[in-house]
Enzyme design. Structure first.
Site, short mmCIF file in Angstrom:
data_model
loop_
_atom_site.label_atom_id
_atom_site.label_comp_id
_atom_site.label_asym_id
_atom_site.label_seq_id
_atom_site.Cartn_x
_atom_site.Cartn_y
_atom_site.Cartn_z
N HIS A 380 -89.30 -0.98 37.67
CA HIS A 380 -88.97 0.41 37.34
C HIS A 380 -87.72 0.93 38.02
CE1 HIS A 380 -92.69 1.54 35.16
NE2 HIS A 380 -93.23 0.60 35.93
N LYS A 571 -86.94 16.95 37.68
CA LYS A 571 -87.31 15.59 38.07
C LYS A 571 -87.27 15.53 39.59
CE LYS A 571 -83.92 14.25 35.30
NZ LYS A 571 -84.36 13.21 34.40
N ARG A 572 -87.67 14.38 40.17
CA ARG A 572 -87.57 14.29 41.61
C ARG A 572 -86.13 14.59 42.06
NH1 ARG A 572 -92.24 12.47 44.56
NH2 ARG A 572 -90.81 12.34 46.31
N LYS A 577 -79.82 11.35 40.79
CA LYS A 577 -80.18 12.15 39.62
C LYS A 577 -79.24 13.37 39.47
CE LYS A 577 -85.07 10.77 39.89
NZ LYS A 577 -85.50 10.18 38.60
N LYS A 683 -89.38 13.86 26.37
CA LYS A 683 -90.22 15.04 26.13
C LYS A 683 -89.37 16.22 25.66
CE LYS A 683 -93.09 13.23 29.82
NZ LYS A 683 -93.32 13.25 31.28
C1 NBG Z 1 -89.01 5.37 37.70
C2 NBG Z 1 -87.58 5.47 37.21
C3 NBG Z 1 -87.50 6.25 35.91
C4 NBG Z 1 -88.47 5.68 34.91
C5 NBG Z 1 -89.86 5.62 35.52
C6 NBG Z 1 -90.88 5.01 34.59
C7 NBG Z 1 -89.77 4.64 39.92
C8 NBG Z 1 -89.75 3.58 40.95
N1 NBG Z 1 -89.04 4.45 38.82
O1 NBG Z 1 -86.20 6.19 35.39
O2 NBG Z 1 -86.77 6.07 38.18
O3 NBG Z 1 -88.50 6.46 33.75
O4 NBG Z 1 -89.85 4.84 36.69
O5 NBG Z 1 -90.50 3.76 34.16
O6 NBG Z 1 -90.45 5.63 40.08
#
Ligand code: NBG
Length: 836
Positions: A380, A571-572, A577, A683
């Site tokens: 991920h 988002k985080r 980001k 979304k």
């Molecule tokens: C996150 C990514 C995102 C992605 C999500 C689901 C982690 C380690 N990775 O870009 O930053 O959409 O995983 O795949 O949280």
């Protein structure tokens, strides 16, 4: 504060007759509510021992939720019985995170119980909105990775796949975020303080797992004692996962850690009552809290044990289930597919191998083949700080048998590399499962790739970069293992449930088949310029914005104008980001308005939401900056009413469900090459927002689907980011781009930090002195230009609506049903198993 108008939603059930529906759930003549015998009344009286009329809102929620659970219970049992009887290949999804959010409205929707609930709510004069507000978000995840796991479980059930999720039952979910003087502070999310009505404890299915050391709590901290083996008990808590239509109800099984039932009576009778209990305390602290780090691995011992605990409990459980119906171990890969959600459960490789060698007594070759053909791994993130590497010494202390197996896997792996690439020492170093150094470490990503038959990334560009850069040598060794599965989100929660007005407009235009086949949204394309459909879409957006404004006023007292552009970044909080990129754009607009107060500009409201990892100081300063920016702008009469910044504290699934339908603009502005996929981007698109984004993650594929002309893409590509690393200088942009310079100068002049001198100096370091790793300065001007084009479009409401419709129409690919169907057919080889 009307937020969810579920009761107004006209989604057709196809089953007009409620009694026919209740029959599907095996409920016979049971009534939901309305008599002394109704489920609702009985739960109130018999569970909570409360007289009708004296119940609190929480009591009402519990009684409604339990009544819904009663209705699904028989089908839940039937689903498992069907799987036991038919013995199909099952999918097991192992994940340290499931970011579930609330369940009541979702379960009602998926069970098609809207009409039943509507009747009960009217009959009992309940407020549906107030009931929903009583449910805490189950925040057992940090962000995208955990929410993806939750969407996947729902899609698997909707597709009738025999699937089960395995995770941990954290007593404390992701921290709650507060904001004081602009700063984030964290407080614990004790979500299980009140009993959760969805979960069912299954102490009879408990599992005992062994570690080669013991733990003791001394002076409040946990200490390992070598050479004294101990064990932990995992007790499963099951939650129903309702597929849309209520036919398949799968299980999410979360493990809770406990000490073995016995007491150390010697210590006890020796008077050390507290010492004897300490073991219990230390065992139970294992699943107490979710680690709040997104995209970093903090490398803490407790986390290591949590990961092993998840793997060991889940494998013991699924192996036991396999053995109930199968005699022959060689059939294991035909009966079980195990997906590892990131490297967190990668200890499944040595653990499964151990079971096959030591318990099943198979030979190495057969055990290794079975291990590989059963396991599959999803990556991920490419961020190096997120790739887990556990100290070899910890394996040695706690799991020496696993370490022995890792050595042997590695020996065979490196022999193979040596044979295929003789003399290539560098390659051997890079491929090795063990990273040498003062403190040798096990590379969990390498272990997961080597010990499984499939490695996938989560969007095309990410899978490509994974293969070509991050784990290039392993990809050359095992080219056939690598594949891509672009993420998706469930359209039930993220469109049908969260956006009733748009859902209604879509259903009136093309029928409700889109709910389970999102590709049908493409049938909206011919309606892009249709006046009446356009009016309905525009009205649905206006309604969602007004609802959001009402909620914000109710929940925080803040007033916003629904007739401004709602421009969101949620988002985080992370440098890559680039919340700061959007903040700098706002400063540029602010400067323009201050210079020329008469300037024409469509008023905008900017929303930010997201949590910073508690130890990530720079991310916290970014939050502080956004809040100070909001305060300064509010206090400036020149810009008031034209720019408004809102930081939404404690961003969570429930806030996303409110904000996303209300947003006009989605900012997806990561430094290209860094965002693996993104899922909020999908979304927003589904809910008719237009995207301003970089060519990163799944945003690239979204633009392909909608047509690039309907997207606002800008900025450096991933290749340009990588190739300019060596010579990139943010100072060049500062020197040559007057608006960018003026924006930075204003920030550094202390304009946004009047009584807090120097508080934003770290931002100067990030953006200029330290080289601007995430290339904000390079992308700022193109970003502002992209937004100018978007602003011009907004002025023409028909043209805007047309593009918004084309975005909704192009979003069909991003259903998690599509993603799960691909995993099922290409990786898991798992087929639907219908529950009669
Ligand atoms: C996150 C990514 C995102 C992605 C999500 C689901 C982690 C380690 N990775 O870009 O930053 O959409 O995983 O795949 O949280």
């Amino acid at each position: 504060m009307a937020t969810k108008t579920l009761l107004e939603r006209p989604l057709s059930t196809g089953l007009q007759d409620i009694s026919q529906l209740l029959q599907q759930y095996g409920c016979g003549p049971v009534q939901f509510a309305g008599s002394d015998n109704g489920l609702y009344e009985r739960h109130l009286l018999f569970d909570n021992a409360i007289a009708m009329g004296e119940e609190t809102p929480r009591d009402r929620f519990e009684a409604v939720a339990r009544s819904v659970r009663d209705i699904l219970a028989q089908r839940w049992v039937l689903t498992e019985q069907t799987y036991e009887r038919q013995n199909p290949k099952r999918l097991y999804y192992l994940s340290m995170e499931f970011l579930i959010g609330r369940s009541l409205a979702n379960n009602v929707t998926n069970l098609l119980l809207d009409d039943v609930i509507k009747e009960a709510v009217t009959q009992k004069a309940l407020s549906w909105i107030d009931l929903l507000e009583q449910e805490p978000d189950a925040a057992l995840g940090n962000g995208g990775l955990g929410r993806l796991a939750a969407c996947f479980m729902e899609s698997a059930a909707t597709l009738h796949l025999p699937a089960m999720g395995y995770g941990l039952r954290y007593e404390y979910g992701l921290f709650k975020q507060g904001v004081r003087d602009g700063w984030q502070y964290e407080h614990p999310d004790n979500w299980l303080r009140v009993q959760d009505p969805w979960e069912v404890a299954r102490p009879n299915d408990k599992v005992e797992i062994g570690l080669n050391c013991s733990f003791e709590v001394r002076g409040g901290s946990l200490r390992a004692i070598a050479g004294r083996p101990s064990s932990l008990i995992g007790i499963p808590f099951d939650r129903p996962v309702v597929g849309y239509g209520g036919k398949t109800i799968n299980t999410l099984r979360l493990w809770s850690a406990h000490a073995p039932d016995y007491f150390d009576f010697k210590e006890f009778s020796g008077g050390d009552f507290v010492g004897a209990l300490a073991e219990t305390l230390s065992a139970e602290s294992l699943t107490r809290v979710l680690y709040p780090d997104d995209s970093t691995s903090m490398g803490q011992g407790l986390r290591f044990v949590q990961e092993y605990f998840l793997v060991a409990c889940s494998l013991a459980d699924l192996v036991r289930r396999f053995q109930r119906s199968n005699a022959d171990w060689s059939a294991f890969p035909q009966k079980a597919a195990i997906q590892l959600n990131d490297t967190h459960p990668a200890m499944a490789v040595p653990e499964l191998l151990r079971i096959l060698l030591d318990v099943a007594r198979l030979g190495w070759d057969e055990a290794w083949e079975i291990t590989k053909s059963t396991l599959a791994y999803t990556n991920h993130t490419l961020l190096p700080e997120a790739l887990e590497k556990w100290p070899l010494a910890w394996f040695d202390l706690m799991l020496p048998r696993h370490l022995e197996l890792i050595y042997e896997i590695n020996r065979r792996l490196l022999d193979e590399v040596q044979n295929r690439f003789p003399g290539d020492e560098g390659r051997i170093q890079r491929v090795s499962l063990i990273e040498d150094g003062a403190e040798p470490r096990i590379r969990m990503a390498n272990l997961a790739i080597v010990g499984s038959h499939s490695t996938n990334g989560v969007a095309a560009i990410h899978s490509d970069l994974l293969r070509k850069t991050t784990v290039k040598d392993l990809a050359e060794l095992f080219p056939n293992r690598f594949n891509n599965k672009t993420n998706g989100v469930t359209p039930r929660r993220w469109l049908a449930l969260c956006n009733p007005a748009l859902s209604k407009a879509i259903t009136e235009a093309i029928g409700d088949g889109w709910i389970t086949d999102l590709s049908q949204l493409s049938r909206l394309k011919p309606l892009a310029a249709d006046r009446s459909f356009g009016d309905a879409v525009r009205k649905s957006k206006r309604d969602a914005k007004a609802r959001f404004a009402d909620w914000l006023r109710w929940s925080s007292g803040q007033a916003i104008d629904p007739d401004t552009i709602f421009d969101s970044h949620v988002k985080r909080i992370h440098e890559y980001k680039r919340q700061m990129l959007m903040a700098l754009r706002i400063v540029v607009l602010y400067n323009r308005l201050r210079e020329n107060p008469q300037m024409e500009m469509i008023p905008r409201t900017f929303f930010f939401g997201g949590k910073a990892a508690p130890a990530y100081h720079l991310a916290k300063i970014i939050i502080k900056f956004i809040n100070n920016l909001a305060g300064t702008i509010d206090g400036d009469p020149d810009v008031r009413g034209r720019l408004k910044v809102v930081f939404l504290p404690d961003y969570c699934v429930s806030i996303a469900e409110r904000l996303i339908p209300a947003s006009d603009v989605s900012n997806q502005i990561s430094t290209a090459g860094y965002e693996a996929s993104g899922t909020s981007n999908m979304k927003f698109m589904m809910n008719g927002a237009l995207t301003v984004g970089t060519r990163d993650g799944a945003t690239i594929e979204m633009a392909e689907e909608a047509g690039e002309e309907n997207f606002f893409l800008f900025g450096l590509t991933a290749e340009q980011v990588a190739s300019s690393r060596g010579w990139y200088k943010p100072q060049w942009h500062y020197a040559n781009e007057p608006e960018s310079r003026a924006a930075l100068d204003l920030v550094f002049s202390g304009h946004f930090s009047r009584n807090e001198p120097g508080v934003f100096n770290p931002l100067r370091d990030m953006l200029l002195t330290d080289g601007d790793s995430y290339m904000h300065m390079a992308d700022l001007t193109p970003y502002i230009q992209a937004h100018e084009a978007l602003g011009a479009l907004y002025a023409d409401k028909f043209a805007w609506t047309r593009k918004a419709i084309l975005n909704v129409a192009g979003s069909g690919k991003f259903s998690s049903d599509r993603t799960i169907a691909e995993y099922a057919s290409q990786i898991w080889k798992v087929s639907p198993c219908l529950v009669p």
